[in-house]
Design a protein around this motif. Structure first.
Motif, PDB file in Angstrom:
ATOM      1  N   UNK A  12       0.843  -1.200   0.000  1.00  0.00           N
ATOM      2  CA  UNK A  12       0.000   0.000   0.000  1.00  0.00           C
ATOM      3  C   UNK A  12       0.876   1.247   0.000  1.00  0.00           C
ATOM      4  N   UNK A  13       0.644   2.120  -0.934  1.00  0.00           N
ATOM      5  CA  UNK A  13       1.395   3.370  -1.067  1.00  0.00           C
ATOM      6  C   UNK A  13       1.326   4.224   0.201  1.00  0.00           C
ATOM      7  N   UNK A  14       0.206   4.137   0.935  1.00  0.00           N
ATOM      8  CA  UNK A  14       0.008   4.993   2.103  1.00  0.00           C
ATOM      9  C   UNK A  14       0.547   4.391   3.401  1.00  0.00           C
ATOM     10  N   UNK A  15       1.009   3.162   3.373  1.00  0.00           N
ATOM     11  CA  UNK A  15       1.517   2.519   4.595  1.00  0.00           C
ATOM     12  C   UNK A  15       3.017   2.773   4.714  1.00  0.00           C
ATOM     13  N   UNK A  16       3.354   3.987   5.102  1.00  0.00           N
ATOM     14  CA  UNK A  16       4.746   4.400   5.175  1.00  0.00           C
ATOM     15  C   UNK A  16       5.491   3.664   6.291  1.00  0.00           C
ATOM     16  N   UNK A  17       6.788   3.657   6.190  1.00  0.00           N
ATOM     17  CA  UNK A  17       7.651   3.049   7.208  1.00  0.00           C
ATOM     18  C   UNK A  17       7.898   4.088   8.302  1.00  0.00           C
ATOM     19  N   UNK A  18       7.338   3.876   9.469  1.00  0.00           N
ATOM     20  CA  UNK A  18       7.456   4.828  10.564  1.00  0.00           C
ATOM     21  C   UNK A  18       8.759   4.599  11.336  1.00  0.00           C
ATOM     22  N   UNK A  19       9.227   5.648  11.992  1.00  0.00           N
ATOM     23  CA  UNK A  19      10.525   5.573  12.660  1.00  0.00           C
ATOM     24  C   UNK A  19      10.546   4.523  13.769  1.00  0.00           C
ATOM     25  N   UNK A  20       9.469   4.437  14.549  1.00  0.00           N
ATOM     26  CA  UNK A  20       9.493   3.445  15.632  1.00  0.00           C
ATOM     27  C   UNK A  20       9.486   2.023  15.071  1.00  0.00           C
ATOM     28  N   UNK A  21       8.918   1.841  13.878  1.00  0.00           N
ATOM     29  CA  UNK A  21       8.952   0.536  13.232  1.00  0.00           C
ATOM     30  C   UNK A  21      10.353   0.222  12.710  1.00  0.00           C
ATOM     31  N   UNK A  22      10.991   1.219  12.136  1.00  0.00           N
ATOM     32  CA  UNK A  22      12.371   1.027  11.669  1.00  0.00           C
ATOM     33  C   UNK A  22      13.278   0.678  12.843  1.00  0.00           C
ATOM     34  N   UNK A  23      13.086   1.385  13.975  1.00  0.00           N
ATOM     35  CA  UNK A  23      13.889   1.109  15.158  1.00  0.00           C
ATOM     36  C   UNK A  23      13.636  -0.302  15.687  1.00  0.00           C
ATOM     37  N   UNK A  24      12.390  -0.754  15.618  1.00  0.00           N
ATOM     38  CA  UNK A  24      12.071  -2.116  16.069  1.00  0.00           C
ATOM     39  C   UNK A  24      12.802  -3.144  15.214  1.00  0.00           C
ATOM     40  N   UNK A  25      12.767  -2.972  13.883  1.00  0.00           N
ATOM     41  CA  UNK A  25      13.471  -3.907  13.005  1.00  0.00           C
ATOM     42  C   UNK A  25      14.971  -3.840  13.231  1.00  0.00           C
ATOM     43  N   UNK A  26      15.491  -2.655  13.499  1.00  0.00           N
ATOM     44  CA  UNK A  26      16.918  -2.515  13.787  1.00  0.00           C
ATOM     45  C   UNK A  26      17.303  -3.339  15.017  1.00  0.00           C
ATOM     46  N   UNK A  27      16.388  -3.418  15.981  1.00  0.00           N
ATOM     47  CA  UNK A  27      16.637  -4.196  17.192  1.00  0.00           C
ATOM     48  C   UNK A  27      16.553  -5.692  16.931  1.00  0.00           C
ATOM     49  N   UNK A  28      15.548  -6.119  16.153  1.00  0.00           N
ATOM     50  CA  UNK A  28      15.305  -7.563  16.021  1.00  0.00           C
ATOM     51  C   UNK A  28      16.098  -8.214  14.887  1.00  0.00           C
ATOM     52  N   UNK A  29      16.571  -7.444  13.903  1.00  0.00           N
ATOM     53  CA  UNK A  29      17.215  -8.076  12.744  1.00  0.00           C
ATOM     54  C   UNK A  29      18.448  -8.902  13.123  1.00  0.00           C
ATOM     55  N   UNK A  30      19.313  -8.463  14.054  1.00  0.00           N
ATOM     56  CA  UNK A  30      20.423  -9.347  14.429  1.00  0.00           C
ATOM     57  C   UNK A  30      19.933 -10.671  15.026  1.00  0.00           C
ATOM     58  N   UNK A  31      18.802 -10.633  15.715  1.00  0.00           N
ATOM     59  CA  UNK A  31      18.228 -11.864  16.263  1.00  0.00           C
ATOM     60  C   UNK A  31      17.719 -12.772  15.147  1.00  0.00           C
ATOM     61  N   UNK A  32      17.145 -12.178  14.106  1.00  0.00           N
ATOM     62  CA  UNK A  32      16.718 -12.984  12.957  1.00  0.00           C
ATOM     63  C   UNK A  32      17.912 -13.708  12.339  1.00  0.00           C
ATOM     64  N   UNK A  33      19.019 -12.984  12.151  1.00  0.00           N
ATOM     65  CA  UNK A  33      20.197 -13.588  11.536  1.00  0.00           C
ATOM     66  C   UNK A  33      20.797 -14.670  12.442  1.00  0.00           C
ATOM     67  N   UNK A  34      20.817 -14.400  13.748  1.00  0.00           N
ATOM     68  CA  UNK A  34      21.370 -15.386  14.677  1.00  0.00           C
ATOM     69  C   UNK A  34      20.478 -16.622  14.754  1.00  0.00           C
ATOM     70  N   UNK A  35      19.168 -16.419  14.737  1.00  0.00           N
ATOM     71  CA  UNK A  35      18.244 -17.551  14.773  1.00  0.00           C
ATOM     72  C   UNK A  35      18.392 -18.412  13.524  1.00  0.00           C
ATOM     73  N   UNK A  36      18.619 -17.777  12.366  1.00  0.00           N
ATOM     74  CA  UNK A  36      18.854 -18.543  11.140  1.00  0.00           C
ATOM     75  C   UNK A  36      20.156 -19.347  11.259  1.00  0.00           C
ATOM     76  N   UNK A  37      21.183 -18.746  11.842  1.00  0.00           N
ATOM     77  CA  UNK A  37      22.443 -19.466  12.047  1.00  0.00           C
ATOM     78  C   UNK A  37      22.230 -20.673  12.960  1.00  0.00           C
ATOM     79  N   UNK A  38      21.454 -20.503  14.020  1.00  0.00           N
ATOM     80  CA  UNK A  38      21.162 -21.608  14.938  1.00  0.00           C
ATOM     81  C   UNK A  38      20.385 -22.702  14.216  1.00  0.00           C
ATOM     82  N   UNK A  39      19.424 -22.295  13.376  1.00  0.00           N
ATOM     83  CA  UNK A  39      18.636 -23.269  12.630  1.00  0.00           C
ATOM     84  C   UNK A  39      19.525 -24.097  11.704  1.00  0.00           C
ATOM     85  N   UNK A  40      20.486 -23.460  11.062  1.00  0.00           N
ATOM     86  CA  UNK A  40      21.397 -24.184  10.172  1.00  0.00           C
ATOM     87  C   UNK A  40      22.296 -25.132  10.963  1.00  0.00           C
TER      88      UNK A  40
END
Length: 238
Positions: free
Chosen positions: A157-185
């Motif tokens: 959706x063109x109107x569903x912009x990326x808000x700053x608090x959402x960007x900050x949330x992904x910045x926090x969780x993305x290293x966990x996503x990568x680490x969880x993928x490493x654990x899964x492998x």
């Protein structure tokens, strides 16, 4: 700020912290429980509960002179055609290039505004074709393999912009996503190695030779054949 406003803000913060704790616990549980081929979809569905998005791509890439080159990619609710289409316009993708300039980066992109120049018309067409109106890019440098691990979350959706608090949330969780993928492998390799054999090693690598995981036996075998090998990627001959 009044007492009532502070109370509401405190309650919201506590609720977000509880949601984050549940997300991380569930994410790491999935990393052990889900098979290798199912984990990334399961993790993205879980992430969607705390950060709404419509589709995603998750993989590894390097930044070269002609743009960002993908080494491996997992598509979530996007067709395979997006890969061949991207090859035609990757040199125009200044968002991916910006994400790869730092060891760690999380960006929120409004595609129409970001790719506004006349030279990027093909990039805008690509975005319309695959409904990439707004998206987040989170990237982390793997210095050992000299490549970036990244995840991109798309909003149609063109109107569903990326808000700053959402960007900050992904910045926090993305290293966990990568680490969880490493654990899964690693859990996958442990299951494969349930009955170890002499002179056998196992690893996970992409088709461009980047090693994502390798056990000690595998590395030892490579060094016997290629003594100068220093890890990160498979020897060119192999």
């Amino acid at each position: 700020m009044g007492v009532k406003a502070r109370t509401v803000q405190t309650a919201q913060t506590a609720h977000m912290a509880a949601d984050m704790n549940h997300f991380l616990l569930d994410l790491y549980r999935l990393s052990y429980e889900r098979p290798l081929g199912e984990f990334q979809d399961a993790a993205l569905r879980l992430l969607q509960q705390v950060l709404p998005f419509d589709s995603a791509a998750w993989g590894t890439a390097i930044e070269a002179g002609g743009g960002v080159t993908t080494h491996n990619i997992h598509l979530h609710r996007q067709p395979e055609e997006i890969l061949s289409a991207y090859e035609q316009i990757r040199h125009l993708d200044t968002a991916a290039q910006a994400a790869s300039r730092r060891p760690r980066s999380t960006l929120g992109i409004h595609a129409r505004r970001w790719f506004a120049s006349a030279e990027q018309a093909a990039m805008r067409d690509y975005g319309r074709r695959f409904q990439l109106a707004n998206y987040f890019i989170a990237s982390n440098l793997d210095s050992r393999a000299h490549c970036f691990n990244w995840v991109t979350l798309y909003r149609h959706d063109e109107e569903r912009h990326c808000l700053e608090h959402e960007r900050a949330l992904l910045d926090t969780v993305s290293p966990h996503l990568m680490q969880a993928l490493a654990i899964n492998r690693l859990a996958h390799l442990e299951r494969v190695n349930a009955e170890p054999r002499d002179n056998t090693g196992r690893a996970i690598a992409d088709l461009r030779g980047v090693l994502h995981h390798a056990d000690a036996a595998f590395c030892d075998l490579l060094r016997r054949e290629w003594p100068a090998w220093n890890g990160g990627r498979l020897p060119d001959a192999l």
